[in-house]
Scaffold this active site. Structure first.
Site, PDB file in Angstrom:
ATOM      1  N   LYS A 157       0.807  -1.238   0.000  1.00  0.00           N
ATOM      2  CA  LYS A 157       0.000   0.000   0.000  1.00  0.00           C
ATOM      3  C   LYS A 157       0.830   1.272   0.000  1.00  0.00           C
ATOM      4  CE  LYS A 157      -3.427  -2.524  -0.473  1.00  0.00           C
ATOM      5  NZ  LYS A 157      -3.921  -2.638  -1.878  1.00  0.00           N
TER       6      LYS A 157
ATOM      7  N   GLU B 169      -2.098   7.437   8.213  1.00  0.00           N
ATOM      8  CA  GLU B 169      -2.785   8.495   7.452  1.00  0.00           C
ATOM      9  C   GLU B 169      -3.580   9.357   8.422  1.00  0.00           C
ATOM     10  OE1 GLU B 169      -5.429   6.403   4.866  1.00  0.00           O
ATOM     11  OE2 GLU B 169      -3.864   5.811   3.461  1.00  0.00           O
TER      12      GLU B 169
ATOM     13  N   ARG C 105      -8.358  -6.608  -9.737  1.00  0.00           N
ATOM     14  CA  ARG C 105      -9.199  -7.788 -10.021  1.00  0.00           C
ATOM     15  C   ARG C 105     -10.588  -7.311 -10.430  1.00  0.00           C
ATOM     16  NH1 ARG C 105      -9.579  -6.952  -4.433  1.00  0.00           N
ATOM     17  NH2 ARG C 105     -11.739  -6.615  -3.805  1.00  0.00           N
TER      18      ARG C 105
END
Ligand code: MV4
Length: 508
Positions: A118, A202, A294
């Site tokens: 990430k 974050e 996906r």
């Protein structure tokens, strides 16, 4: 690029059947793989041939690369469709397919590598000028770094696992004194979920909307977007209801997010179906969250409003085809999808496996049920307990809501406990109908959605119902009195009996 003739679907349940349906329409042969627990699962019956790939636990069957490739070899499948979940975002699997000379129907391993970790994804997005949630662009080396960064950006903050998304290993921290314990929990959860305990941070966005953009790339450098899906109706990071268009997007936001999503996909040379997830804050700023490399569970709502069969596009692109549409697609109408689960909302959504005694799915104009079950089927407890996805289309959002309510009322599933009633409650809830629900909606309204209104409301509604019943009775009484005037109380108006032969009456 040789033409694909036979597709092995390395998945189970509704998505395996959904993929096989498009393969059959395109004249392709299909191969199913199944675990010992899925010997009588519906997808094994849909395929032209089926191979057992191991015992019930996914880690001994659906997740075992060698077993899946062994089935591809035995069957002579020249392509593999991974569905979603399982090996669908596993770069190692993509490389193993390439080595085995089998076409992987999905993105290149490099795109998965670029988006899987990430903070790597965040660095790629920052470089591409894509807005990301303010935070670190690398995992912390130690707790002191995390502490210093939190002091800099200010609480509340969100600790997240660098190894994977979906909310696993994610921890909201509101105060400095809570940071150390959250750090430890996040790291251990990240390790068990992704085999990697790296965490990053974050700024916490309070109850954002979760809006994602469908993107599609081909092997000729073309990338387009197919508009957004609103996915804020989530419970513990599990999507429950999805819809498109998003009720909170303006045309300007849609254009801006679509452009950013295409830029994000191009930055990693994306090929195939992918989804860029955004968080949208209360000021309608949007931030890149993560990319799903996906086909998503909720892809049917996009298919309804664009008229595109996304699996057909995946097969077309996997054979070197150019994207069939290169310009922005104007969505038509509105689509909603709900996920039907074998779970009991009243017991905190505990999975409720068991044997389905009877099932009749809704149908009629613009209703689609992607199901993996049948009467007599035993829902196993080894896998995600989703049994079907019900989606509808209508010209407007309100009509789609009404159609979904009607479809849910029509859905009959006996023998197991499901969340059907809970789903109907969501579709009836004024916050959902109002369209401004955020990711906190299902948590906030949990009691009401279980149909357990708070007692004060229940009492008030019971009193109101009693008053209404009394008023109706009074009104009916007055009507009867009016109708029976001059009939001696029989209630049958003289106008209706006039002329009838007395004899018939006399026969009693
Ligand atoms: C967030 C967030 C608020 N602030 N990050 C991450 C995984 C994804 N599935 C949801 N995630 C979120 N990340 C920051 N900085 C809110 C979410 C979020 C969410 C969090 C908890 C429970 C449900 C959620 C549903 C959507 C988004």
């Amino acid at each position: 690029m040789p033409r694909i003739k036979k597709v092995l679907v390395a998945n189970r349940g509704e998505i395996a059947i959904r993929v096989m349906r498009t393969c059959k329409e395109l004249g392709l042969a299909t191969v199913a793989v199944y675990s010992e627990a899925d010997r009588s699962a519906l997808h094994t019956r849909f395929a032209d041939e089926a191979y057992c790939i191991g015992p019930a636990p996914s880690r001994e069957s659906y997740l075992v690369i060698d077993n899946v490739l062994e089935a591809a070899k035995k069957s002579g499948a020249d392509a593999i469709h991974p569905g979603y979940g399982f090996l669908s975002e596993n770069a190692k699997f993509v490389r193993a397919c390439e080595k085995a000379g089998v076409t992987f129907i999905g993105p290149p391993a490099s795109a998965m590598d670029a988006m899987g970790e990430k903070t790597h994804a965040r660095r790629n997005m920052i470089k591409a000028g894509v807005p990301v949630v303010p935070g670190t662009d690398a995992p912390f080396a130690n707790f002191d770094e995390a502490k210093a960064f939190a002091a800099k950006i200010g609480f509340p903050v969100m600790l997240k696992a660098a190894g994977g998304g979906g909310g696993k290993g994610m921890r909201r921290v509101d105060r400095a004194e809570d940071l150390e314990s959250a750090w430890r929990t996040a790291k251990s959860e990240a390790m068990s979920a992704f085999g990697n305990d790296a965490v990053y941070m974050e700024k916490f966005l309070d109850q954002p909307h979760h809006v994602e953009i469908q993107v599609f790339g081909d092997t000729h450098g073309n990338v387009i977007h197919l508009n957004e899906r609103e996915c804020s109706a989530q419970r513990r990071n599990q999507k429950v209801v999805e819809e498109t268009p998003s009720p909170i997007l303006t045309p300007e936001m849609r254009a801006a997010m679509g452009e950013v999503a295409v830029r994000a996909a191009k930055a990693v040379n994306y090929v195939g179906a992918g989804t860029i997830e955004f968080l949208v804050d209360s000021k309608r700023n949007f931030y890149f969250l993560e990319m799903n490399t996906r086909l998503q569970v909720e892809h049917p709502v996009t298919e309804w409003v664009t008229g595109v069969d996304l699996v057909a596009w995946q097969l077309h692109v996997a054979q070197g085809g150019v994207l069939p549409i290169l310009k922005p697609i104007q969505p038509r109408g509105h689509s909603i999808e709900v996920r039907v689960y074998a779970e009991d909302p009243a017991t905190n959504f505990m999975p409720a496996p068991g044997t389905i005694s009877y099932v009749r799915v809704p149908s009629g104009p613009y209703v689609r049920d992607d199901s993996g079950v049948y009467a007599g089927y035993r829902v196993p407890n080894f896998y995600d307990p989703m049994i079907s996805k019900l989606s509808v289309w209508a010209p407007t959002r309100m009509e789609a809501i009404l159609k979904m309510r009607r479809a849910l009322d029509e859905y009959v599933l006996t023998g197991i406990t499901t969340n059907l009633r809970y789903l109907k409650q969501i579709l009836m809830h004024q916050e959902f109908v109002g369209g401004n629900y955020d990711t906190g909606f299902l948590g906030r309204e949990h009691q009401k959605l279980l149909g357990e209104e708070d007692p004060a409301l229940t009492r008030a509604s019971m009193i109101a119902a009693a008053v209404r019943a009394h008023q109706r009775a009074e009104k009916a009484q007055a009507q009867i009195a009016k109708n029976t005037a001059g009939t001696g109380g029989s209630g049958i108006s003289p106008w209706r009996t006039a002329g009838r032969r007395q004899a018939a009456w006399g026969k009693r």
